[in-house]
Design a protein around this motif. Structure first.
Motif, mmCIF file in Angstrom:
data_model
loop_
_atom_site.group_PDB
_atom_site.id
_atom_site.type_symbol
_atom_site.label_atom_id
_atom_site.label_comp_id
_atom_site.label_asym_id
_atom_site.label_seq_id
_atom_site.Cartn_x
_atom_site.Cartn_y
_atom_site.Cartn_z
ATOM 1 N N ARG A 147 41.238 11.642 35.909
ATOM 2 C CA ARG A 147 41.554 12.310 37.172
ATOM 3 C C ARG A 147 41.414 13.820 37.022
ATOM 4 N NH1 ARG A 147 40.386 7.884 39.440
ATOM 5 N NH2 ARG A 147 42.025 6.305 39.703
ATOM 6 N N ARG A 148 41.884 14.345 35.912
ATOM 7 C CA ARG A 148 41.803 15.786 35.678
ATOM 8 C C ARG A 148 40.357 16.261 35.535
ATOM 9 N NH1 ARG A 148 45.242 18.758 32.375
ATOM 10 N NH2 ARG A 148 43.877 18.307 30.623
ATOM 11 N N GLU A 149 39.486 15.374 35.108
ATOM 12 C CA GLU A 149 38.071 15.720 34.939
ATOM 13 C C GLU A 149 37.263 15.520 36.215
ATOM 14 O OE1 GLU A 149 37.066 13.216 31.711
ATOM 15 O OE2 GLU A 149 38.199 14.392 30.223
ATOM 16 N N GLY A 150 37.910 15.011 37.278
ATOM 17 C CA GLY A 150 37.227 14.892 38.557
ATOM 18 C C GLY A 150 36.841 13.489 38.959
ATOM 19 N N ARG A 151 37.186 12.490 38.143
ATOM 20 C CA ARG A 151 36.868 11.103 38.506
ATOM 21 C C ARG A 151 38.053 10.546 39.292
ATOM 22 N NH1 ARG A 151 35.280 11.430 33.128
ATOM 23 N NH2 ARG A 151 36.844 9.978 32.324
ATOM 24 N N THR A 152 37.918 10.535 40.612
ATOM 25 C CA THR A 152 39.078 10.293 41.486
ATOM 26 C C THR A 152 39.024 8.960 42.230
ATOM 27 O OG1 THR A 152 37.961 11.493 43.282
ATOM 28 C CG2 THR A 152 39.396 12.768 41.829
ATOM 29 N N GLU A 153 38.081 8.088 41.898
ATOM 30 C CA GLU A 153 37.989 6.814 42.620
ATOM 31 C C GLU A 153 39.226 5.958 42.354
ATOM 32 O OE1 GLU A 153 35.875 7.904 40.401
ATOM 33 O OE2 GLU A 153 34.024 8.403 41.479
ATOM 34 N N GLY A 154 39.760 5.368 43.423
ATOM 35 C CA GLY A 154 40.860 4.422 43.288
ATOM 36 C C GLY A 154 42.187 5.038 42.907
ATOM 37 N N MET A 155 42.392 6.328 43.205
ATOM 38 C CA MET A 155 43.669 6.952 42.883
ATOM 39 C C MET A 155 44.778 6.406 43.771
ATOM 40 S SD MET A 155 43.387 10.986 41.951
ATOM 41 C CE MET A 155 42.540 11.436 43.442
ATOM 42 N N SER A 156 45.961 6.240 43.183
ATOM 43 C CA SER A 156 47.125 5.865 43.989
ATOM 44 C C SER A 156 47.620 7.101 44.734
ATOM 45 C CB SER A 156 48.224 5.297 43.084
ATOM 46 O OG SER A 156 48.609 6.257 42.118
ATOM 47 N N PRO A 157 48.376 6.909 45.818
ATOM 48 C CA PRO A 157 48.756 8.052 46.673
ATOM 49 C C PRO A 157 49.532 9.154 45.967
ATOM 50 C CG PRO A 157 49.115 5.987 47.832
ATOM 51 C CD PRO A 157 48.763 5.614 46.425
ATOM 52 N N LEU A 158 50.524 8.795 45.154
ATOM 53 C CA LEU A 158 51.315 9.819 44.480
ATOM 54 C C LEU A 158 50.480 10.616 43.484
ATOM 55 C CD1 LEU A 158 54.852 8.349 43.631
ATOM 56 C CD2 LEU A 158 54.257 10.129 45.283
ATOM 57 N N VAL A 159 49.621 9.946 42.755
ATOM 58 C CA VAL A 159 48.763 10.627 41.786
ATOM 59 C C VAL A 159 47.786 11.547 42.504
ATOM 60 C CG1 VAL A 159 47.038 10.319 39.969
ATOM 61 C CG2 VAL A 159 49.009 8.781 40.096
ATOM 62 N N ALA A 160 47.197 11.060 43.592
ATOM 63 C CA ALA A 160 46.254 11.878 44.360
ATOM 64 C C ALA A 160 46.925 13.139 44.890
ATOM 65 C CB ALA A 160 45.673 11.064 45.519
ATOM 66 N N ALA A 161 48.150 13.002 45.387
ATOM 67 C CA ALA A 161 48.863 14.162 45.931
ATOM 68 C C ALA A 161 49.212 15.155 44.830
ATOM 69 C CB ALA A 161 50.127 13.702 46.655
ATOM 70 N N GLU A 162 49.631 14.656 43.671
ATOM 71 C CA GLU A 162 49.972 15.553 42.556
ATOM 72 C C GLU A 162 48.730 16.276 42.040
ATOM 73 O OE1 GLU A 162 51.729 17.641 39.411
ATOM 74 O OE2 GLU A 162 52.451 16.904 41.341
ATOM 75 N N LEU A 163 47.627 15.564 41.927
ATOM 76 C CA LEU A 163 46.378 16.208 41.506
ATOM 77 C C LEU A 163 45.987 17.304 42.491
ATOM 78 C CD1 LEU A 163 43.903 16.197 39.556
ATOM 79 C CD2 LEU A 163 42.819 14.604 41.163
ATOM 80 N N ARG A 164 46.091 17.023 43.764
ATOM 81 C CA ARG A 164 45.751 18.017 44.786
ATOM 82 C C ARG A 164 46.652 19.244 44.671
ATOM 83 N NH1 ARG A 164 46.168 14.855 48.600
ATOM 84 N NH2 ARG A 164 48.255 15.359 49.366
ATOM 85 N N ARG A 165 47.930 19.030 44.432
ATOM 86 C CA ARG A 165 48.844 20.179 44.316
ATOM 87 C C ARG A 165 48.533 21.016 43.085
ATOM 88 N NH1 ARG A 165 52.633 15.997 45.994
ATOM 89 N NH2 ARG A 165 53.082 16.301 48.208
#
Length: 207
Positions: A147-165
């Motif tokens: 996720r940190r490297e930019g591979r964001t397929e299939g992220m769960s909602p909480l992880v996606a929101a934390e990555l965005r923040r």
């Protein structure tokens, strides 16, 4: 730009803010109130010296009972349980609390450039793993590193929101310098409220 690239390019202030913001969002796991880290935020806004940062950090640790450290003996953040999800009620939350305590314990007292870089990177991994552990929906990725490297397929909602923040905080500091600190704090405050609500829901379900 990926999160890893943003961390690589961040300056000392941006790295300190990034690490502190990750820790701030995870304060609900440490039993702290919403103002517990405010002295550290204020020190960064005032550009306080290294000694003052260290004093404020030790005061926060005393209030939160911070101990332990990042280390292989207890499992590095992002390793060991990288495929875990928040579907379990006990062990997942226990591990999340342990990761949050390590984030606090590993904060560098001297706030050197090298120290805050290592801390910001470790906090990034740990915060994403915490959100992965607590998310009721499974994250489909193999690890938070992807996720940190930019591979964001299939992220769960909480992880996606934390990555965005995390990305937003670093972009704010890179684009606006000291003026980006206040909006970065607002982003972190929003994330803390979300995680506090998640922890509260899990507690009610167990009760």
């Amino acid at each position: 730009m990926s999160l890893v690239e943003l961390i690589d390019q961040a300056d000392e202030r941006g790295l300190a803010v990034s690490g502190l913001a990750c820790l701030d969002r995870c304060v609900p796991l440490l039993g702290g109130d919403d103002e517990i880290l405010r002295p550290l935020w204020a020190g960064l806004a005032e550009d306080a010296g290294v000694a003052e940062w260290g004093e404020r950090l030790e005061q926060v640790r005393g209030k939160l009972g911070g101990d332990g450290e990042f280390g292989a003996a207890d499992g590095e953040p992002g390793q060991g349980s990288g495929s875990g999800s928040g579907s379990g009620s006990g062990s997942g939350e226990d591990e999340a609390v342990l990761l949050a305590r390590r984030m606090l314990a590993a904060a560098p007292v001297d706030r050197s450039a090298a120290g805050v870089r290592a801390w910001a990177d470790a906090c990034s991994v740990a915060a994403l793993q915490i959100h992965r552990l607590l998310d009721p929906l499974k994250d489909a990725g193999d690890s938070v590193d992807a996720r940190r490297e930019g591979r964001t397929e299939g992220m769960s909602p909480l992880v996606a929101a934390e990555l965005r923040r995390q990305i937003t905080v670093l972009e704010l500091l890179a684009g606006h310098g000291p003026a980006g600190l206040r909006p970065a704090l607002e982003v972190s405050t929003e994330g803390r409220r979300v995680l506090r609500a998640v922890v509260s829901r899990r507690s009610r379900r167990r009760g």
